[in-house]
Design an enzyme around this catalytic site. Structure first.
Site, PDB file in Angstrom:
ATOM      1  N   CYS A 121       0.839  -1.206   0.000  1.00  0.00           N
ATOM      2  CA  CYS A 121       0.000   0.000   0.000  1.00  0.00           C
ATOM      3  C   CYS A 121       0.873   1.254   0.000  1.00  0.00           C
ATOM      4  O   CYS A 121       0.619   2.211  -0.747  1.00  0.00           O
ATOM      5  CB  CYS A 121      -0.922  -0.002   1.214  1.00  0.00           C
ATOM      6  N   CYS A 122       1.922   1.267   0.821  1.00  0.00           N
ATOM      7  CA  CYS A 122       2.822   2.416   0.861  1.00  0.00           C
ATOM      8  C   CYS A 122       3.536   2.594  -0.474  1.00  0.00           C
ATOM      9  O   CYS A 122       3.835   3.720  -0.879  1.00  0.00           O
ATOM     10  CB  CYS A 122       3.849   2.244   1.980  1.00  0.00           C
ATOM     11  N   CYS A 208      -0.706   7.776   7.879  1.00  0.00           N
ATOM     12  CA  CYS A 208      -2.080   7.598   7.404  1.00  0.00           C
ATOM     13  C   CYS A 208      -2.990   7.208   8.569  1.00  0.00           C
ATOM     14  O   CYS A 208      -2.560   6.552   9.524  1.00  0.00           O
ATOM     15  CB  CYS A 208      -2.122   6.513   6.327  1.00  0.00           C
ATOM     16  N   CYS A 211      -3.169   3.555   9.867  1.00  0.00           N
ATOM     17  CA  CYS A 211      -1.887   2.984  10.303  1.00  0.00           C
ATOM     18  C   CYS A 211      -1.231   3.782  11.417  1.00  0.00           C
ATOM     19  O   CYS A 211      -0.043   3.599  11.709  1.00  0.00           O
ATOM     20  CB  CYS A 211      -0.932   2.877   9.114  1.00  0.00           C
ATOM     21  N   CYS A 236       8.226   2.992   5.423  1.00  0.00           N
ATOM     22  CA  CYS A 236       7.207   2.920   4.379  1.00  0.00           C
ATOM     23  C   CYS A 236       7.804   2.843   2.981  1.00  0.00           C
ATOM     24  O   CYS A 236       7.081   2.685   2.012  1.00  0.00           O
ATOM     25  CB  CYS A 236       6.278   4.124   4.475  1.00  0.00           C
TER      26      CYS A 236
END
Length: 248
Positions: A121-122, A208, A211, A236
């Site tokens: 995702c990062c 985020c 997270c 990340c």
């Protein structure tokens, strides 16, 4: 490594030794004086706003960029606008690639990182936009500190060569590498620097929304990020070079 790269690497290593014990302001003054306008400050948290405040006291034509992952807290968006107005400075915002983001969400949903880890995702929401942000600069400034993440940041220099982004020859400045969180907040208070209101709610390291969580007294600040993963994996991808350095 090509011969010309070796020369640059040696120069950067020498600069790091020269400025290793210098103040953040001295490191910033060298960076801005020798690389402007081809240099930009990465902006997201408390450390970065300290750097912005210091930089604006050195020269007015400071470039700032930030990554909007699409998953930030409302407080963080308000903080971005507050900084823009407070310092009367444009912030270059970079968003995730639409197609890549849609593909990830379509295939794995909105919260796959709890199951698969945050790296994928990062990669879409942070690393890809950072690549675009750094494509047109020769150097960048970050707010990394050595005590920020014992698992990955203990060995960061104040000046280094970033082989991961841009053309592989970006000069990366970490003026606050030797500072502590206490020093950062002392500067914020003494200089009336704006900060993210989430800090008043127990958040220390802010990323985020899914997270990031507040921490308890006595917990290390990084325990509020990706708390379901090992400490050695809590990067990340923006500073992926740290993982190799931390085990040297």
């Amino acid at each position: 490594m090509p011969e010309e790269d070796l020369g640059l690497a040696e120069k950067v290593e020498q600069l790091d030794k020269e400025y290793e014990h210098s103040s953040p302001q001295e490191i910033l003054e060298y960076a801005l004086g020798n690389y402007s306008p081809d240099i930009s400050i990465a902006f997201s948290g408390a450390e970065d706003i300290v750097l912005i405040d210091m930089a604006k006291k050195i020269r007015d034509d400071v470039r700032i960029f930030s990554l909007d992952t699409g998953r930030l807290h409302p407080e963080t968006y308000r903080f971005m606008d507050k900084v823009r107005d407070y310092y009367d400075i444009p912030i270059e915002i970079y968003f995730p690639n639409r197609d890549k983001t849609e593909e990830l969400v379509r295939q794995k949903g909105l919260f796959s990182f709890y199951r698969d880890g945050h790296k994928e995702c990062c990669g879409v929401r942070k690393v890809d936009p950072l690549k675009r942000a750094l494509n047109d600069v020769g150097s960048w400034v970050t707010g990394q500190r050595k005590d920020q993440s014992p698992g990955t940041r203990l060995s960061i220099p104040v000046i280094e060569l970033d082989r991961v982004f841009g053309d592989g020859n970006l000069v990366k400045f970490n003026p606050l590498a030797n500072w502590t969180s206490k020093q950062v907040w002392q500067y914020i208070r003494e200089n009336d620097v704006p900060y993210n209101e989430l800090h008043e709610k127990g958040f220390v390291s802010i990323g985020c929304e899914p997270c990031t969580r507040p921490i308890l007294p006595g917990q290390h600040e990084r325990e509020g990020r990706w708390w379901w993963e090992e400490a050695t994996k809590k990067e990340c991808g923006l500073h992926s070079g740290n993982i190799g350095q931390s085990h040297k």
